[in-house]
Design an enzyme around this catalytic site. Structure first.
Site, PDB file in Angstrom:
ATOM      1  N   LYS A 179       0.865  -1.172   0.000  1.00  0.00           N
ATOM      2  CA  LYS A 179       0.000   0.000   0.000  1.00  0.00           C
ATOM      3  C   LYS A 179       0.908   1.231   0.000  1.00  0.00           C
ATOM      4  O   LYS A 179       1.506   1.584   1.016  1.00  0.00           O
ATOM      5  CB  LYS A 179      -0.914  -0.021   1.217  1.00  0.00           C
ATOM      6  N   GLU A 253       8.882   1.486  11.683  1.00  0.00           N
ATOM      7  CA  GLU A 253       9.948   2.490  11.638  1.00  0.00           C
ATOM      8  C   GLU A 253       9.265   3.844  11.597  1.00  0.00           C
ATOM      9  O   GLU A 253       8.612   4.196  10.610  1.00  0.00           O
ATOM     10  CB  GLU A 253      10.839   2.257  10.412  1.00  0.00           C
ATOM     11  N   CYS A 287      13.464  10.957   8.248  1.00  0.00           N
ATOM     12  CA  CYS A 287      13.123  10.687   9.639  1.00  0.00           C
ATOM     13  C   CYS A 287      14.311  10.713  10.585  1.00  0.00           C
ATOM     14  O   CYS A 287      14.164  11.036  11.763  1.00  0.00           O
ATOM     15  CB  CYS A 287      12.399   9.355   9.750  1.00  0.00           C
ATOM     16  N   GLU A 384       8.701  16.449  15.774  1.00  0.00           N
ATOM     17  CA  GLU A 384       9.241  16.231  14.438  1.00  0.00           C
ATOM     18  C   GLU A 384       8.579  17.196  13.458  1.00  0.00           C
ATOM     19  O   GLU A 384       7.357  17.198  13.305  1.00  0.00           O
ATOM     20  CB  GLU A 384       9.005  14.786  13.997  1.00  0.00           C
TER      21      GLU A 384
END
Length: 488
Positions: A179, A253, A287, A384
């Site tokens: 996906k 992750e 990230c 973040e």
């Protein structure tokens, strides 16, 4: 150029989705529409999972030899190598990644991982025979594929992160329902086309595009045996809750807010040469970036000046231009998010450079932005941002630096900058993180990658990434058995 896709790839063939919905592909560099992609529905997920389950048990995949499986992976790798330049451009067109980065990460990276995991699969015995501890026979420990894998990938490194999951899963004998992110569906469909050309049996790799409802249905589907996800911590928590309830293994992750610890002996030239890739790579949309830069207070002005110089030196422009070092945000929504954090930063630190939009008449660009005098409890130091925004934070001694680095809910990446590698190694050992570099940061595809705390569960890459797609079975043989009685 216009990109038009109308079909999903399920059970080895192209088919119209169950819904009539489509999405428009928007260029982040211009804001203009450049194509259309299909939007699948939950019934498409059902069909894909059913196909993957059949393939898992089929004679064309489940019953073939290891050598045949390795051969199929090699053919897929060859197909991806043949289209590397086109695929690299496809990523840059969709998400704004500078083409010089995309060529390596998105073009060369996926086939390299396929070949790496094919080699690992060929080297790991399927069965191991162990004498029982009680001396009463033999135990055969067998490695088997975990089953149908739901692979859900983000938009920032779509092809590489897809292959973080698909390569070890296929090498282990699993089947996959992929996906992709809505922003980067085109490259996932190109992977499906490559799999078709390579002759992967029907159902081994399926691609279903769609929104959050499609992802949620896939994660909870009773025919899925493992979930592999890269994305936000919030989405990861939701997936983890579902998998926990279902007792379903998951590799997650997730986000990061990593620290660059600049030691008192660090060389400014080394810092400036490495900062762009360790803290601003892919337009800040990575990230593991070291976006909190911790500096000794006696060197704060000096290091801040060096960080500002790096930010101001970057060439901003068209992601397809090889001279570009900083491209646009992936979407207008992402630019608004980054700009909202910049406004928060104005209240919690000193704006040293950036803070606005570059002088461009189109596209979702943000200037590389640096804040000095930031406290580690400010929102721009704790949350973040996923954009080109750096915070410089002072510390008095090394213990305080390590404390600040660890004072985060995240633990994915990080760097240490020093003239003494041994000293840097000692500091790196004290940082609570899954990965960390000394005087640079570049993930090693042959070593485990992942985070601690809110940065995720499990590891990808390296042999560890392969073993994550296997399950173990112990077969107990009686004391009368000899190795020759039960051939492998």
């Amino acid at each position: 150029m216009s990109y038009e896709r109308t079909e999903l790839f399920i059970d080895g063939r192209w088919r119209a989705p169950s819904t009539a919905a489509t999405s428009t592909v928007i260029s982040p560099a211009t804001g203009a529409a450049i194509g259309t992609i299909p939007q699948g529905g939950t019934s498409d997920v059902d069909a894909a999972v059913d196909a993957a389950g059949r393939a898992l048990r089929s004679k064309e995949w489940g019953a073939i030899s290891l050598e045949e499986r390795v051969g199929l992976l090699s053919r897929l790798a060859t197909e991806l190598e043949r289209t590397a330049a086109t695929r690299a451009e496809l990523t840059s067109v969709q998400n704004g990644m500078p083409i010089t980065l995309s060529v390596g990460a998105e073009g060369a990276g996926p086939p390299a991982l396929l070949r790496y995991y094919a080699a690992i699969a060929a080297s790991v015995p399927v069965e191991e025979r162990r004498p029982r501890l009680d001396g009463k026979g033999i135990t055969v420990v067998r490695r088997e594929p975990v089953g149908v894998v739901a692979a859900i990938v983000p938009w920032n490194y779509p092809q590489l992160l897809t292959m973080f999951k698909v390569a070890p899963a296929l090498a282990a004998g699993c089947t996959v329902v992929l996906k992709p992110a809505p922003e980067t569906t085109l490259d996932a469909l190109e992977l499906a086309a490559a799999a078709e050309r390579a002759g992967l049996p029907p159902g081994v790799l399926n691609v279903v595009s769609g929104g959050a409802d499609v992802g949620a249905h896939l994660v909870a589907h009773p025919g899925v045996h493992k979930v592999a996800f890269t994305g936000s911590t919030g989405a990861g928590r939701a997936i983890g809750e579902i998998c926990g309830r279902l007792l379903r293994p998951a590799t997650l992750e997730l986000g990061g807010k990593s620290a660059a610890i600049v030691l008192d002996d660090a060389d400014l030239t080394t810092i400036t040469q490495g900062l762009a890739s360790s803290s601003l790579l892919n337009n800040g949309q990575t990230c593991h970036l070291s976006t909190r830069i911790l500096v000794p207070r006696q060197r704060a002005d000096e290091v801040l000046g060096a960080v500002v110089a790096v930010a101001e030196s970057l060439t901003i422009g068209d992601p397809l231009d090889p001279a570009t070092e900083l491209g646009p945000m992936v979407s207008e929504r992402q630019r608004r998010r980054v700009e909202d954090y910049i406004e928060l930063g104005r209240a919690g630190g000193v704006l040293a450079t950036g803070g606005g939009r570059p002088d461009r008449d189109q596209g979702w660009f943000v200037e590389p932005t640096v804040f000095g005098g930031v406290r580690n409890d400010s929102r721009i130091a704790r949350e973040e941002i996923f954009g080109p925004v750096l915070t410089v934070i002072g510390y008095d001694d090394l213990d305080e630096a390590v404390t600040i680095a660890n004072d985060s809910e995240y633990g994915l990446g990080g760097t240490v900058w020093t003239a003494d590698i041994d000293r840097g190694l000692e500091v790196a050992r004290r940082v609570e993180t899954g990965t960390i570099g000394i005087n640079f940061y570049d993930p090693d595809l042959g070593a485990p990658f992942g985070g601690v705390k809110s940065s995720g569960l499990g590891r990808e890459l390296g042999p560890e990434g392969f073993f994550a797609y296997q399950q173990l079975k112990s077969i107990y043989l009686p004391q009368s058995a000899t190795p020759g009685d039960y051939p492998a």
